[in-house]
Every structure is written in structure tokens, then in C-alpha cells.
Motif scaffolding. Sequence first.
Motif, mmCIF file in Angstrom:
data_model
loop_
_atom_site.group_PDB
_atom_site.id
_atom_site.type_symbol
_atom_site.label_atom_id
_atom_site.label_comp_id
_atom_site.label_asym_id
_atom_site.label_seq_id
_atom_site.Cartn_x
_atom_site.Cartn_y
_atom_site.Cartn_z
ATOM 1 N N UNK A 102 78.399 28.595 34.155
ATOM 2 C CA UNK A 102 77.844 29.335 35.291
ATOM 3 C C UNK A 102 78.578 30.660 35.490
ATOM 4 N N UNK A 103 79.909 30.629 35.436
ATOM 5 C CA UNK A 103 80.676 31.858 35.642
ATOM 6 C C UNK A 103 80.384 32.878 34.551
ATOM 7 N N UNK A 104 80.254 32.413 33.305
ATOM 8 C CA UNK A 104 79.888 33.318 32.215
ATOM 9 C C UNK A 104 78.473 33.853 32.423
ATOM 10 N N UNK A 105 77.585 33.000 32.915
ATOM 11 C CA UNK A 105 76.201 33.422 33.166
ATOM 12 C C UNK A 105 76.152 34.507 34.243
ATOM 13 N N UNK A 106 76.973 34.361 35.278
ATOM 14 C CA UNK A 106 77.010 35.384 36.330
ATOM 15 C C UNK A 106 77.541 36.707 35.781
ATOM 16 N N UNK A 107 78.562 36.650 34.945
ATOM 17 C CA UNK A 107 79.106 37.881 34.362
ATOM 18 C C UNK A 107 78.069 38.570 33.469
ATOM 19 N N UNK A 108 77.223 37.776 32.828
ATOM 20 C CA UNK A 108 76.207 38.326 31.921
ATOM 21 C C UNK A 108 74.878 38.582 32.616
ATOM 22 N N UNK A 109 74.839 38.423 33.942
ATOM 23 C CA UNK A 109 73.633 38.675 34.731
ATOM 24 C C UNK A 109 72.424 37.879 34.227
ATOM 25 N N UNK A 135 79.273 20.650 41.474
ATOM 26 C CA UNK A 135 78.717 21.753 40.678
ATOM 27 C C UNK A 135 77.397 22.243 41.266
ATOM 28 N N UNK A 136 76.557 21.326 41.720
ATOM 29 C CA UNK A 136 75.275 21.731 42.311
ATOM 30 C C UNK A 136 75.503 22.655 43.509
ATOM 31 N N UNK A 137 76.527 22.383 44.305
ATOM 32 C CA UNK A 137 76.857 23.243 45.439
ATOM 33 C C UNK A 137 77.320 24.614 44.967
ATOM 34 N N UNK A 138 78.138 24.634 43.905
ATOM 35 C CA UNK A 138 78.601 25.911 43.356
ATOM 36 C C UNK A 138 77.425 26.725 42.827
ATOM 37 N N UNK A 139 76.501 26.051 42.156
ATOM 38 C CA UNK A 139 75.328 26.733 41.612
ATOM 39 C C UNK A 139 74.454 27.296 42.733
ATOM 40 N N UNK A 140 74.229 26.496 43.764
ATOM 41 C CA UNK A 140 73.391 26.938 44.892
ATOM 42 C C UNK A 140 73.981 28.157 45.588
ATOM 43 N N UNK A 141 75.323 28.254 45.592
ATOM 44 C CA UNK A 141 75.980 29.360 46.263
ATOM 45 C C UNK A 141 76.236 30.562 45.377
ATOM 46 N N UNK A 142 75.782 30.494 44.131
ATOM 47 C CA UNK A 142 76.026 31.582 43.188
ATOM 48 C C UNK A 142 74.992 32.692 43.336
ATOM 49 N N UNK A 143 75.196 33.768 42.578
ATOM 50 C CA UNK A 143 74.271 34.904 42.617
ATOM 51 C C UNK A 143 73.049 34.700 41.727
ATOM 52 N N UNK A 144 73.042 33.604 40.952
ATOM 53 C CA UNK A 144 71.954 33.334 40.013
ATOM 54 C C UNK A 144 70.858 32.516 40.695
ATOM 55 N N UNK A 145 69.620 32.747 40.332
ATOM 56 C CA UNK A 145 68.508 31.929 40.809
ATOM 57 C C UNK A 145 68.729 30.503 40.328
ATOM 58 N N UNK A 146 68.867 29.560 41.256
ATOM 59 C CA UNK A 146 69.248 28.189 40.905
ATOM 60 C C UNK A 146 68.079 27.222 41.025
ATOM 61 N N UNK A 147 68.002 26.323 40.052
ATOM 62 C CA UNK A 147 67.007 25.253 40.055
ATOM 63 C C UNK A 147 67.763 23.951 39.827
ATOM 64 N N UNK A 148 67.673 23.035 40.786
ATOM 65 C CA UNK A 148 68.390 21.760 40.685
ATOM 66 C C UNK A 148 67.355 20.640 40.691
ATOM 67 N N UNK A 149 67.338 19.884 39.606
ATOM 68 C CA UNK A 149 66.360 18.814 39.417
ATOM 69 C C UNK A 149 67.093 17.479 39.533
ATOM 70 N N UNK A 150 66.593 16.605 40.403
ATOM 71 C CA UNK A 150 67.263 15.326 40.674
ATOM 72 C C UNK A 150 66.383 14.150 40.268
ATOM 73 N N UNK A 151 66.596 13.580 39.085
ATOM 74 C CA UNK A 151 65.841 12.387 38.697
ATOM 75 C C UNK A 151 66.522 11.123 39.227
#
Length: 293
Positions: A102-109, A135-151
Motif C-alpha cells: 500500500x505504501x509503495x502504491x501511494x508513492x507511485x500514485x 490493514x483494512x483500516x489503513x487502506x480506508x484511510x489512505x489516499x488511494x481509492x479503496x475497495x474492501x471485499x468481505x467474503x
Amino acid sequence: MTTTLVTGATGYLGRHLVAELHRRGHTVRAVVRNRSRAEQPGKRESPSLAGLVDEWAIGQLGDESFVADAVSGVSSVVSALGVTTQKADPWDIDYRANLAVLEAAQRNRVDSFCFVNVIGGDRCTAELTKAKTAFALALSGSSISSLIINPPGYFSDMMQVFDMAKRGRVYLFDPERRINPIHGADLAAACVDRLESGEQGNWDIGGPDVFTWRQLAECAFTALEKKPRLTRIPPAALTPIQAIASLVTPRRADTLRFVTWGMLNDSVGEPVGTHHLAEFFAEQANTLSTDRW
């Protein structure tokens, strides 16, 4: 078509995700530790990745420079990365390894990040689900558009019930709790649907058929052409069972907490897909008959 990075690509769900993305014309970059293993068929009829991957990222997600290279140039990430049967600490895999990506993804936009979590993970006491929730909380709070799928669980997970039925008796904690497990191919399709829609959000997604655990066990017995034999274990017995297990192996005790939580709580997501558990169990039973010959 833009490039999508898949982590956890050699797992049961990860293989189906790669196959679905390839089928829809995505350029797929798959993170694997061993290409030869990835190109072999997976467990429970999950596909080989041979011919489905456009770009191989071979390495360890604990290597910062490898992660940076793997994420560079992709427009989206889909993560099915998580501890299953490994002895690894879920905080190292489900949380820290995903967080590094996730952190690398944010750096790479990177535009979007889809993470496969689990229904009710925020209420389960297992370290596995705590790590996923963190991690789901970190993703939700990031600058990236987040999709969380819960099976609620995969068809492959239900093989634990099938195997008990094969031995002649299924043990359940609360037979009337409900679940709608989902096939990996159906969940992969649901993930890619939402990725392609441009939406962000949090979705509970399950298979087309809702069962009580009693009905699910009876489904396994029917496939095996055996008389149903069920034994209910009082929930009060769970605490001493977990205590004993933790003395032997803390990792197994944590897995037990995760599994039994699912049996003591309703886990039902939005019904999707075309694969039915009864047919899956029938195929497993047929394989057993064929192997005998």
C-alpha cells in the motif's frame, strides 16, 4: 488496458483473480515466490497461472526494493495476500506485507487498491482477523481509492466439513447459524466487477446459496451418499479446547479461534455467482470414487 498487480497470486483466490483479470483483457502482473509452482494447478481446482500472466514479479514482499519495483507502473492492486496454512505470523503477512505494498502504491500514485478481507473480521478475536482489520483500516484511510471485499468463506474452506462427513460424523458448535460460502471464481468476478466500476467502498459478498451449518453438513453427507451424523459441541467447551491448543501451538489455537468464530456467528453476504456448493461437494465425492478405481 491498464496493468493490475495481484498479490497472493498463487493462493486459491489469487489464482482465480489472475484468471478473471486475464479473461477481461487486463495486463496482469503477478507477485509470486516461485514461477514453476505458480504454473502448476492449484488446490481445489484453482487454475494454473501458465499463460495468464503478462508480467512476473518474482521475489519476497519483505524486500523493500522488490516491492517498489513490483508496484511501479501499475494502475491498480488486488490483494488476496494472507496467511492460510503457513506457520507465519498474520501480522507479518496480512498486515505488514500488505501495508508495504500500500505504501509503495501511494508513492507511485496507483489509482485503486482492492483488498479481500473477511466478514465480521472486526468482531473476531483471532490475531488473523485483527491483522486483516488493521490493514483494512489503513487502506480506508489512505489516499488511494479503496475497495474492501468481505467474503464469509470459500468453498475450499468448507472441505473441513466435507472431510468430517467423509469420516462419518460432523461436529458443530451452533448448527443453526447461517453462512453462504463462495467459490473462488465467483468472488474473483465480484472483485473485478467493482474494480472496473471505479467505485470505492466496503462490501460483504457471499455465494448464491445460504445454509445453516446443519444444512451445509447434510449437503456434504448427501454428496457422499452417507446418512447424516451430527454432534453439537457446547460453546462452553470452546474455552478449555482453545486453552489446551494454545499450549501446544499458538498458531493453531489462533486458527481454531477464527474457524469457531465463523461457526458461532452468522456470516452472510450479498448473494452472487453461479457456483453451487452442492455441485462442488458432488465433484469432490466423484473424485473420491474415481480415485478408488
